[in-house]
Design a protein around this motif. Structure first.
Motif, PDB file in Angstrom:
ATOM      1  N   LEU A   1       0.837  -1.201   0.000  1.00  0.00           N
ATOM      2  CA  LEU A   1       0.000   0.000   0.000  1.00  0.00           C
ATOM      3  C   LEU A   1       0.872   1.251   0.000  1.00  0.00           C
ATOM      4  O   LEU A   1       0.614   2.211  -0.735  1.00  0.00           O
ATOM      5  CB  LEU A   1      -0.920  -0.005   1.225  1.00  0.00           C
ATOM      6  N   GLU A   2       1.910   1.222   0.814  1.00  0.00           N
ATOM      7  CA  GLU A   2       2.819   2.369   0.898  1.00  0.00           C
ATOM      8  C   GLU A   2       3.525   2.623  -0.436  1.00  0.00           C
ATOM      9  O   GLU A   2       3.703   3.770  -0.851  1.00  0.00           O
ATOM     10  CB  GLU A   2       3.849   2.124   2.004  1.00  0.00           C
ATOM     11  N   GLN A   3       3.870   1.551  -1.126  1.00  0.00           N
ATOM     12  CA  GLN A   3       4.594   1.683  -2.386  1.00  0.00           C
ATOM     13  C   GLN A   3       3.679   1.989  -3.568  1.00  0.00           C
ATOM     14  O   GLN A   3       4.163   2.298  -4.659  1.00  0.00           O
ATOM     15  CB  GLN A   3       5.385   0.404  -2.664  1.00  0.00           C
ATOM     16  N   GLY A   4       2.369   1.882  -3.349  1.00  0.00           N
ATOM     17  CA  GLY A   4       1.433   2.165  -4.434  1.00  0.00           C
ATOM     18  C   GLY A   4       1.079   0.961  -5.267  1.00  0.00           C
ATOM     19  O   GLY A   4       0.351   1.080  -6.266  1.00  0.00           O
ATOM     20  N   ASP A   5       1.547  -0.235  -4.872  1.00  0.00           N
ATOM     21  CA  ASP A   5       1.168  -1.454  -5.579  1.00  0.00           C
ATOM     22  C   ASP A   5      -0.231  -1.906  -5.182  1.00  0.00           C
ATOM     23  O   ASP A   5      -0.860  -2.698  -5.895  1.00  0.00           O
ATOM     24  CB  ASP A   5       2.182  -2.562  -5.297  1.00  0.00           C
ATOM     25  N   LEU A   6      -0.708  -1.449  -4.041  1.00  0.00           N
ATOM     26  CA  LEU A   6      -2.097  -1.594  -3.616  1.00  0.00           C
ATOM     27  C   LEU A   6      -2.656  -0.203  -3.370  1.00  0.00           C
ATOM     28  O   LEU A   6      -1.915   0.733  -3.066  1.00  0.00           O
ATOM     29  CB  LEU A   6      -2.203  -2.445  -2.348  1.00  0.00           C
ATOM     30  N   ASN A   7      -3.972  -0.075  -3.482  1.00  0.00           N
ATOM     31  CA  ASN A   7      -4.607   1.240  -3.360  1.00  0.00           C
ATOM     32  C   ASN A   7      -5.469   1.391  -2.118  1.00  0.00           C
ATOM     33  O   ASN A   7      -5.579   2.496  -1.581  1.00  0.00           O
ATOM     34  CB  ASN A   7      -5.475   1.516  -4.591  1.00  0.00           C
ATOM     35  N   VAL A   8      -6.101   0.298  -1.663  1.00  0.00           N
ATOM     36  CA  VAL A   8      -7.073   0.387  -0.568  1.00  0.00           C
ATOM     37  C   VAL A   8      -6.862  -0.755   0.416  1.00  0.00           C
ATOM     38  O   VAL A   8      -6.679  -1.913   0.018  1.00  0.00           O
ATOM     39  CB  VAL A   8      -8.520   0.325  -1.096  1.00  0.00           C
ATOM     40  N   TYR A   9      -6.908  -0.425   1.707  1.00  0.00           N
ATOM     41  CA  TYR A   9      -6.809  -1.411   2.791  1.00  0.00           C
ATOM     42  C   TYR A   9      -8.040  -1.205   3.662  1.00  0.00           C
ATOM     43  O   TYR A   9      -8.133  -0.231   4.396  1.00  0.00           O
ATOM     44  CB  TYR A   9      -5.534  -1.157   3.592  1.00  0.00           C
ATOM     45  N   MET A  10      -9.013  -2.124   3.568  1.00  0.00           N
ATOM     46  CA  MET A  10     -10.319  -1.916   4.205  1.00  0.00           C
ATOM     47  C   MET A  10     -10.329  -2.205   5.703  1.00  0.00           C
ATOM     48  O   MET A  10     -11.266  -1.814   6.398  1.00  0.00           O
ATOM     49  CB  MET A  10     -11.381  -2.790   3.525  1.00  0.00           C
ATOM     50  N   GLU A  11      -9.312  -2.886   6.203  1.00  0.00           N
ATOM     51  CA  GLU A  11      -9.361  -3.285   7.614  1.00  0.00           C
ATOM     52  C   GLU A  11      -7.945  -3.326   8.186  1.00  0.00           C
ATOM     53  O   GLU A  11      -7.340  -4.382   8.312  1.00  0.00           O
ATOM     54  CB  GLU A  11     -10.023  -4.662   7.747  1.00  0.00           C
ATOM     55  N   VAL A  12      -7.423  -2.171   8.545  1.00  0.00           N
ATOM     56  CA  VAL A  12      -6.105  -2.104   9.187  1.00  0.00           C
ATOM     57  C   VAL A  12      -6.315  -2.154  10.706  1.00  0.00           C
ATOM     58  O   VAL A  12      -6.869  -1.216  11.293  1.00  0.00           O
ATOM     59  CB  VAL A  12      -5.354  -0.810   8.828  1.00  0.00           C
ATOM     60  N   TRP A  13      -5.892  -3.246  11.326  1.00  0.00           N
ATOM     61  CA  TRP A  13      -5.946  -3.336  12.790  1.00  0.00           C
ATOM     62  C   TRP A  13      -4.722  -2.593  13.318  1.00  0.00           C
ATOM     63  O   TRP A  13      -3.628  -3.148  13.450  1.00  0.00           O
ATOM     64  CB  TRP A  13      -5.980  -4.805  13.222  1.00  0.00           C
ATOM     65  N   THR A  14      -4.920  -1.322  13.598  1.00  0.00           N
ATOM     66  CA  THR A  14      -3.814  -0.381  13.751  1.00  0.00           C
ATOM     67  C   THR A  14      -2.822  -0.749  14.854  1.00  0.00           C
ATOM     68  O   THR A  14      -1.618  -0.555  14.695  1.00  0.00           O
ATOM     69  CB  THR A  14      -4.341   1.038  13.991  1.00  0.00           C
ATOM     70  N   ASP A  15      -3.306  -1.265  15.969  1.00  0.00           N
ATOM     71  CA  ASP A  15      -2.367  -1.582  17.054  1.00  0.00           C
ATOM     72  C   ASP A  15      -1.695  -2.929  16.870  1.00  0.00           C
ATOM     73  O   ASP A  15      -0.639  -3.179  17.457  1.00  0.00           O
ATOM     74  CB  ASP A  15      -3.054  -1.503  18.422  1.00  0.00           C
ATOM     75  N   ASN A  16      -2.295  -3.814  16.068  1.00  0.00           N
ATOM     76  CA  ASN A  16      -1.648  -5.095  15.807  1.00  0.00           C
ATOM     77  C   ASN A  16      -0.407  -4.932  14.940  1.00  0.00           C
ATOM     78  O   ASN A  16       0.531  -5.722  15.020  1.00  0.00           O
ATOM     79  CB  ASN A  16      -2.629  -6.058  15.134  1.00  0.00           C
ATOM     80  N   ILE A  17      -0.432  -3.919  14.058  1.00  0.00           N
ATOM     81  CA  ILE A  17       0.740  -3.652  13.216  1.00  0.00           C
ATOM     82  C   ILE A  17       1.163  -2.196  13.412  1.00  0.00           C
ATOM     83  O   ILE A  17       1.439  -1.473  12.464  1.00  0.00           O
ATOM     84  CB  ILE A  17       0.460  -3.962  11.734  1.00  0.00           C
ATOM     85  N   LYS A  18       1.214  -1.809  14.678  1.00  0.00           N
ATOM     86  CA  LYS A  18       1.412  -0.408  15.044  1.00  0.00           C
ATOM     87  C   LYS A  18       2.644   0.223  14.385  1.00  0.00           C
ATOM     88  O   LYS A  18       2.555   1.283  13.766  1.00  0.00           O
ATOM     89  CB  LYS A  18       1.540  -0.299  16.569  1.00  0.00           C
ATOM     90  N   ASP A  19       3.795  -0.431  14.482  1.00  0.00           N
ATOM     91  CA  ASP A  19       5.031   0.149  13.942  1.00  0.00           C
ATOM     92  C   ASP A  19       4.966   0.293  12.423  1.00  0.00           C
ATOM     93  O   ASP A  19       5.338   1.332  11.867  1.00  0.00           O
ATOM     94  CB  ASP A  19       6.236  -0.702  14.341  1.00  0.00           C
ATOM     95  N   VAL A  20       4.492  -0.751  11.763  1.00  0.00           N
ATOM     96  CA  VAL A  20       4.409  -0.733  10.293  1.00  0.00           C
ATOM     97  C   VAL A  20       3.408   0.313   9.827  1.00  0.00           C
ATOM     98  O   VAL A  20       3.671   1.089   8.898  1.00  0.00           O
ATOM     99  CB  VAL A  20       4.006  -2.129   9.765  1.00  0.00           C
TER     100      VAL A  20
END
Length: 331
Positions: free
Chosen positions: A74-93
């Motif tokens: 997503l950050e690199q632009g190879d994906l456009n949409v992330y519908m369900e980011v569990w923010t604290d599970n991948i907090k650093d990333v």
């Protein structure tokens, strides 16, 4: 038209970067969604894809991978949409991606979720209708498991209990292992990291059908927590310092957000406006997941059913013109 693309490691991002989705800084033909491996994100992808395709006229694709790999894509632009980011599970990333300015949070999908170690309620309370006696009536907290290793006996190591964890590719698996070490439970229990979400469910379902004790990781909203009578074991109140040091508290409050690559704002402004209004709840999400499981259907069919049942919800996210197009496609 929708496609599904699979990738299994960060190395394949090099391949993805060489592929085109017909996108420039100012336009896009195919909008790509992230699938990080669980049912609820697949249902939300399907709901959003139906609206994006039928209401806005874009093609869509779904790319599967680990949470870390899909966030990097997503950050690199190879994906456009992330519908369900569990923010604290991948907090650093997640925070790294947000801080880079390349990923933008557009809305909170839901924030009334929970996760942790669950047991079937009959383990604590019994179930008279099924003739099941309570075998751990004083089990209330994660630390209380120390009293009951033999109740949750590991079938391959009868001197210890067994706790079913999360797949090793999920960030939460390492957090769970640390938690068990902090509470000293690793001395009495073996930690098993299944290969997939479906492996967790199969293990739980097998035990539940027989009325046997079971303890393991799960989260809500899922069809599992909607369909089985489970009790989430309590933990110490969340404290950031204690959590960061030892995971010795309940899991952090977890906003489950929708994030997009920054370029999508100019490439498909109408889609981003729609996603900025997208908001559900654990209960609404579990409606679709329960239907999906009971009917044995794919996420796309569950999404279509959900949209017919909850027209009053999703039509508030879009204009009347878009809503009419989507409703016509659902008939």
């Amino acid at each position: 038209m929708r496609k599904v693309v699979l990738f299994f490691s960060l190395c394949t991002l090099l391949v993805l970067a060489a592929c085109s989705n017909g996108a420039s800084k100012d336009s896009i033909k195919v909008i790509k969604f992230a699938d990080a491996g669980w049912d609820s994100i697949r249902v939300h992808n399907s709901i959003a894809q139906l609206i994006v395709e039928k209401g806005y006229g874009y093609d869509t694709e779904v790319t599967s991978g680990t949470s870390a790999a899909t966030m990097q894509a997503l950050e690199q632009g190879d994906l456009n949409v992330y519908m369900e980011v569990w923010t604290d599970n991948i907090k650093d990333v997640y925070e790294k991606a947000i801080d880079s300015g390349k990923v933008i949070k557009v809305s909170t999908n839901f924030d009334d979720n929970s996760q942790g170690l669950y047991v079937p309620t009959y383990v604590i309370e019994g179930d008279a209708k099924r003739g099941i006696k309570a075998v751990a009536p004083d089990l209330k907290t994660v630390e209380d498991l120390a009293k009951y290793p033999q109740i949750f006996q590991d079938p391959e190591d009868k001197d210890k209990g067994r706790i079913i964890g999360a797949p090793s590719s999920w960030v939460v698996s390492e957090q769970l292992e640390t938690k068990l070490e902090t509470y000293g439970l690793d001395k009495q229990f073996n930690y098993l990291a299944p290969g997939s979400d479906s492996a967790i469910v199969a293990d739980l379902a097998g035990a539940y059908k027989k009325g046997k004790p079971w303890v393991g990781y799960y989260w809500s909203p899922t069809w599992v927590t909607a369909s089985y009578d489970l009790t989430l074991l309590k933990d110490k109140p969340y404290d950031k310092k204690a959590w960061d040091e030892s995971k010795g508290t309940e899991f952090p409050p977890n906003d489950v957000v929708i994030a997009v690559n920054k370029d999508l704002v100019t490439q498909a402004k109408g889609v981003v406006d729609f996603l900025s209004k997208y908001h559900t709840s654990s209960e609404l999400t579990e409606d679709a997941l329960k239907y999906m499981n009971e009917k044995g259907v794919e996420p796309e069919e569950a999404a279509r059913w959900w949209m017919k049942e909850h027209e009053d919800v999703w039509t508030t996210w879009v204009s009347d013109e878009v809503a009419q197009k989507v409703k016509a496609a659902l008939k």
